[in-house]
Design a protein around this motif. Structure first.
Motif, PDB file in Angstrom:
ATOM      1  N   HIS A  99     -49.253  15.527 -32.723  1.00  0.00           N
ATOM      2  CA  HIS A  99     -48.765  14.664 -31.642  1.00  0.00           C
ATOM      3  C   HIS A  99     -49.768  14.675 -30.484  1.00  0.00           C
ATOM      4  CE1 HIS A  99     -45.267  14.582 -34.047  1.00  0.00           C
ATOM      5  NE2 HIS A  99     -44.678  15.669 -33.573  1.00  0.00           N
ATOM      6  N   HIS A 100     -49.488  13.859 -29.499  1.00  0.00           N
ATOM      7  CA  HIS A 100     -50.369  13.753 -28.344  1.00  0.00           C
ATOM      8  C   HIS A 100     -49.555  14.004 -27.086  1.00  0.00           C
ATOM      9  CE1 HIS A 100     -53.130  12.053 -31.252  1.00  0.00           C
ATOM     10  NE2 HIS A 100     -52.173  11.214 -31.598  1.00  0.00           N
ATOM     11  N   LEU A 101     -50.069  14.861 -26.219  1.00  0.00           N
ATOM     12  CA  LEU A 101     -49.351  15.240 -25.011  1.00  0.00           C
ATOM     13  C   LEU A 101     -49.918  14.500 -23.801  1.00  0.00           C
ATOM     14  CD1 LEU A 101     -47.131  17.182 -23.914  1.00  0.00           C
ATOM     15  CD2 LEU A 101     -48.993  18.748 -23.306  1.00  0.00           C
ATOM     16  N   VAL A 102     -49.023  13.854 -23.065  1.00  0.00           N
ATOM     17  CA  VAL A 102     -49.393  13.190 -21.826  1.00  0.00           C
ATOM     18  C   VAL A 102     -48.833  14.023 -20.678  1.00  0.00           C
ATOM     19  CG1 VAL A 102     -49.167  11.119 -20.418  1.00  0.00           C
ATOM     20  CG2 VAL A 102     -49.361  10.916 -22.893  1.00  0.00           C
ATOM     21  N   ILE A 103     -49.722  14.566 -19.850  1.00  0.00           N
ATOM     22  CA  ILE A 103     -49.306  15.419 -18.744  1.00  0.00           C
ATOM     23  C   ILE A 103     -49.184  14.583 -17.478  1.00  0.00           C
ATOM     24  CG2 ILE A 103     -49.917  17.414 -17.330  1.00  0.00           C
ATOM     25  CD1 ILE A 103     -51.473  18.467 -19.793  1.00  0.00           C
ATOM     26  N   GLU A 104     -48.008  14.601 -16.882  1.00  0.00           N
ATOM     27  CA  GLU A 104     -47.759  13.799 -15.682  1.00  0.00           C
ATOM     28  C   GLU A 104     -47.442  14.729 -14.515  1.00  0.00           C
ATOM     29  OE1 GLU A 104     -48.043  10.420 -13.693  1.00  0.00           O
ATOM     30  OE2 GLU A 104     -48.234  10.474 -15.878  1.00  0.00           O
ATOM     31  N   ASP A 105     -48.414  14.876 -13.626  1.00  0.00           N
ATOM     32  CA  ASP A 105     -48.248  15.715 -12.441  1.00  0.00           C
ATOM     33  C   ASP A 105     -47.689  14.848 -11.316  1.00  0.00           C
ATOM     34  OD1 ASP A 105     -48.407  17.386 -10.286  1.00  0.00           O
ATOM     35  OD2 ASP A 105     -50.588  17.642 -10.342  1.00  0.00           O
ATOM     36  N   LEU A 106     -46.444  15.108 -10.954  1.00  0.00           N
ATOM     37  CA  LEU A 106     -45.781  14.298  -9.933  1.00  0.00           C
ATOM     38  C   LEU A 106     -45.925  14.881  -8.533  1.00  0.00           C
ATOM     39  CD1 LEU A 106     -42.531  13.516 -11.954  1.00  0.00           C
ATOM     40  CD2 LEU A 106     -44.496  12.030 -11.624  1.00  0.00           C
ATOM     41  N   SER A 107     -46.652  16.000  -8.426  1.00  0.00           N
ATOM     42  CA  SER A 107     -46.795  16.631  -7.115  1.00  0.00           C
ATOM     43  C   SER A 107     -47.696  15.832  -6.189  1.00  0.00           C
ATOM     44  CB  SER A 107     -47.346  18.053  -7.270  1.00  0.00           C
ATOM     45  OG  SER A 107     -48.612  18.043  -7.903  1.00  0.00           O
ATOM     46  N   ASP A 108     -48.387  14.809  -6.728  1.00  0.00           N
ATOM     47  CA  ASP A 108     -49.245  13.996  -5.867  1.00  0.00           C
ATOM     48  C   ASP A 108     -48.487  12.855  -5.192  1.00  0.00           C
ATOM     49  OD1 ASP A 108     -48.754  12.459  -8.087  1.00  0.00           O
ATOM     50  OD2 ASP A 108     -50.836  11.816  -8.367  1.00  0.00           O
ATOM     51  N   ILE A 109     -47.183  12.729  -5.503  1.00  0.00           N
ATOM     52  CA  ILE A 109     -46.370  11.702  -4.860  1.00  0.00           C
ATOM     53  C   ILE A 109     -46.083  12.131  -3.428  1.00  0.00           C
ATOM     54  CG2 ILE A 109     -44.148  10.503  -4.865  1.00  0.00           C
ATOM     55  CD1 ILE A 109     -44.108  10.753  -7.886  1.00  0.00           C
ATOM     56  N   GLU A 110     -46.458  11.310  -2.485  1.00  0.00           N
ATOM     57  CA  GLU A 110     -46.279  11.655  -1.076  1.00  0.00           C
ATOM     58  C   GLU A 110     -44.847  11.405  -0.629  1.00  0.00           C
ATOM     59  OE1 GLU A 110     -49.134   9.541   1.219  1.00  0.00           O
ATOM     60  OE2 GLU A 110     -50.874  10.513   0.296  1.00  0.00           O
ATOM     61  N   GLY A 111     -44.388  12.226   0.299  1.00  0.00           N
ATOM     62  CA  GLY A 111     -43.049  12.063   0.844  1.00  0.00           C
ATOM     63  C   GLY A 111     -41.986  12.575  -0.109  1.00  0.00           C
ATOM     64  N   VAL A 112     -40.784  12.050   0.055  1.00  0.00           N
ATOM     65  CA  VAL A 112     -39.651  12.460  -0.773  1.00  0.00           C
ATOM     66  C   VAL A 112     -39.870  11.989  -2.209  1.00  0.00           C
ATOM     67  CG1 VAL A 112     -37.162  12.276  -1.117  1.00  0.00           C
ATOM     68  CG2 VAL A 112     -38.101  12.350   1.211  1.00  0.00           C
ATOM     69  N   LEU A 113     -39.592  12.890  -3.158  1.00  0.00           N
ATOM     70  CA  LEU A 113     -39.760  12.556  -4.576  1.00  0.00           C
ATOM     71  C   LEU A 113     -38.649  11.612  -5.003  1.00  0.00           C
ATOM     72  CD1 LEU A 113     -41.685  13.282  -6.879  1.00  0.00           C
ATOM     73  CD2 LEU A 113     -40.060  15.015  -7.594  1.00  0.00           C
ATOM     74  N   ASP A 114     -38.955  10.329  -5.065  1.00  0.00           N
ATOM     75  CA  ASP A 114     -37.963   9.294  -5.368  1.00  0.00           C
ATOM     76  C   ASP A 114     -37.924   9.031  -6.867  1.00  0.00           C
ATOM     77  OD1 ASP A 114     -37.384   6.149  -5.710  1.00  0.00           O
ATOM     78  OD2 ASP A 114     -36.320   6.944  -3.960  1.00  0.00           O
ATOM     79  N   ASN A 115     -36.699   8.985  -7.423  1.00  0.00           N
ATOM     80  CA  ASN A 115     -36.563   8.799  -8.866  1.00  0.00           C
ATOM     81  C   ASN A 115     -37.151   7.481  -9.340  1.00  0.00           C
ATOM     82  OD1 ASN A 115     -35.371  11.256  -9.344  1.00  0.00           O
ATOM     83  ND2 ASN A 115     -33.280  10.496  -9.190  1.00  0.00           N
ATOM     84  N   SER A 116     -37.071   6.434  -8.517  1.00  0.00           N
ATOM     85  CA  SER A 116     -37.596   5.137  -8.928  1.00  0.00           C
ATOM     86  C   SER A 116     -39.110   5.190  -9.112  1.00  0.00           C
ATOM     87  CB  SER A 116     -37.238   4.061  -7.896  1.00  0.00           C
ATOM     88  OG  SER A 116     -37.829   4.345  -6.634  1.00  0.00           O
ATOM     89  N   VAL A 117     -39.780   6.001  -8.282  1.00  0.00           N
ATOM     90  CA  VAL A 117     -41.224   6.160  -8.414  1.00  0.00           C
ATOM     91  C   VAL A 117     -41.551   6.905  -9.705  1.00  0.00           C
ATOM     92  CG1 VAL A 117     -43.300   7.146  -7.365  1.00  0.00           C
ATOM     93  CG2 VAL A 117     -41.517   6.155  -5.922  1.00  0.00           C
TER      94      VAL A 117
END
Length: 343
Positions: free
Chosen positions: A95-113
């Protein structure tokens, strides 16, 4: 000199005296192969130094999957162990792993983003690391989008997602009990961030052990951290300046414990002769600092491997449609030099 062509699956089959289909089954970790045959095939693979083409393997069988691992986690030590194991298991399964680092999202971590980021990847399945794994609204959004999810460190048997968790309560109880057995009665505790599912569980284990041994819970010995080295270091003054300082501190992850060791040593406190400090996770930092850290060994690698296997099963044609919940309850304490009996 002509370059040696890569070893083929046919050559492995001939070396092992089996069919190419049997070799393929061993490579794909199928359970239809006798143990003696599997060992023979693995010996042939090692002898010939065979390196399977994972992309070709996956495409040929229609089994290659795109698995996402999303995280928003402050502990680099935890993430390192998690990502390395998940990558290895994906490689082994083709399989292939896609790593998604969400810590670069500025401000409040919004689910829609988060949804926008993840939906553009067209994942076959998703692993959510804590604290994302306990975000119920996000879990529902993923379910509505038809993306199978395995949540790490958060278990909700009533939900539509699968999960892999460690028994944090029992593990924290065991560590606190070890401190008590060493003779400590004034035991401090540094909890993690409130939104992290493991934080209240580890605190519960700590408090349950104190109650079980008739030791009153002193709220003045419970400190607020955020699972980072910096927060542990910043708490050193509060720990040492408490009205009745503890003789031992249980930090609920290794990063905070390491930070506390650095902060207390800066104040001239000798560890462990003047203050014992223990942690939780047994990540790389636990053995890299001095004194080396006594800690709970959280099976991070096993949890990551199990999560990848779950996604692989969930997205297979044989899945029964029911979410699975795995709790790893093997508890191991790694004793090192940061713990001793109180003086």
């Amino acid at each position: 000199m002509s370059k040696r062509q890569p070893i083929t699956i046919k050559e492995v089959a001939e070396e092992a005296g089996v069919s190419q289909m049997t070799v393929s089954r061993v490579l794909n970790k199928q359970k239809l192969v006798k143990e003696s045959t599997r060992l023979r095939v693995e010996a042939a693979i090692a002898s010939l130094n065979y390196r399977p083409n994972l992309m070709a393997r996956g495409l040929a069988g229609g089994k290659s999957k795109l698995i996402g691992l999303a995280y928003y986690n402050p502990s680099p030590s935890y993430l390192s162990a998690l990502l390395v194991s998940a990558l290895k298991e994906c490689r082994d399964l083709g399989h292939h792993l896609v790593i998604e680092d969400l810590s670069d999202i500025e401000g409040v971590l919004d689910n829609s983003v988060i949804v926008k980021r993840l939906s553009s990847i067209r994942l076959d399945g998703l692993i959510l690391a804590p604290p994302l794994s306990s975000n119920l609204a996000l879990l529902k959004l993923m379910h509505d989008m038809g993306i199978p999810v395995v949540a790490l460190s958060y278990r909700d048997p009533q939900s539509n997602h699968s999960s892999v968790a460690f028994d944090d309560i029992a593990a924290a109880f065991t560590m606190t009990e070890l401190l008590i057995e060493k003779g400590h009665k004034r035991i401090g505790f540094i909890r993690g961030p409130r939104e992290h599912p493991s934080s209240p569980q580890r605190q519960s284990g700590y408090e349950n052990a104190l109650k079980a041994h008739g030791i009153p819970i002193d709220k003045g010995l419970i400190f607020e951290g955020d699972f980072t080295f910096k927060s542990g270091m910043q708490l050193a003054d509060k720990v040492l300046d408490a009205k009745e300082p503890p003789t031992a501190v249980f930090a609920s992850n290794d990063d905070m414990a390491a930070g506390l060791i650095a902060g207390t040593q800066r104040r001239g406190v000798k560890i462990p002769s003047e203050l014992s400090i223990v942690g939780f996770d047994d990540t790389a930092i636990a053995a890299a600092i001095w004194p080396r850290l006594t800690t709970v060994k959280q099976p991070i690698a096993e949890m990551a491997q199990t999560a990848v296997d779950m996604i692989s099963d969930i997205t297979s044609a044989n899945w029964n449609g029911q979410p699975a919940h795995v709790t790893i309850d093997t508890i191991q304490i790694i004793e090192r030099e940061s713990l001793t009996t109180p003086h």
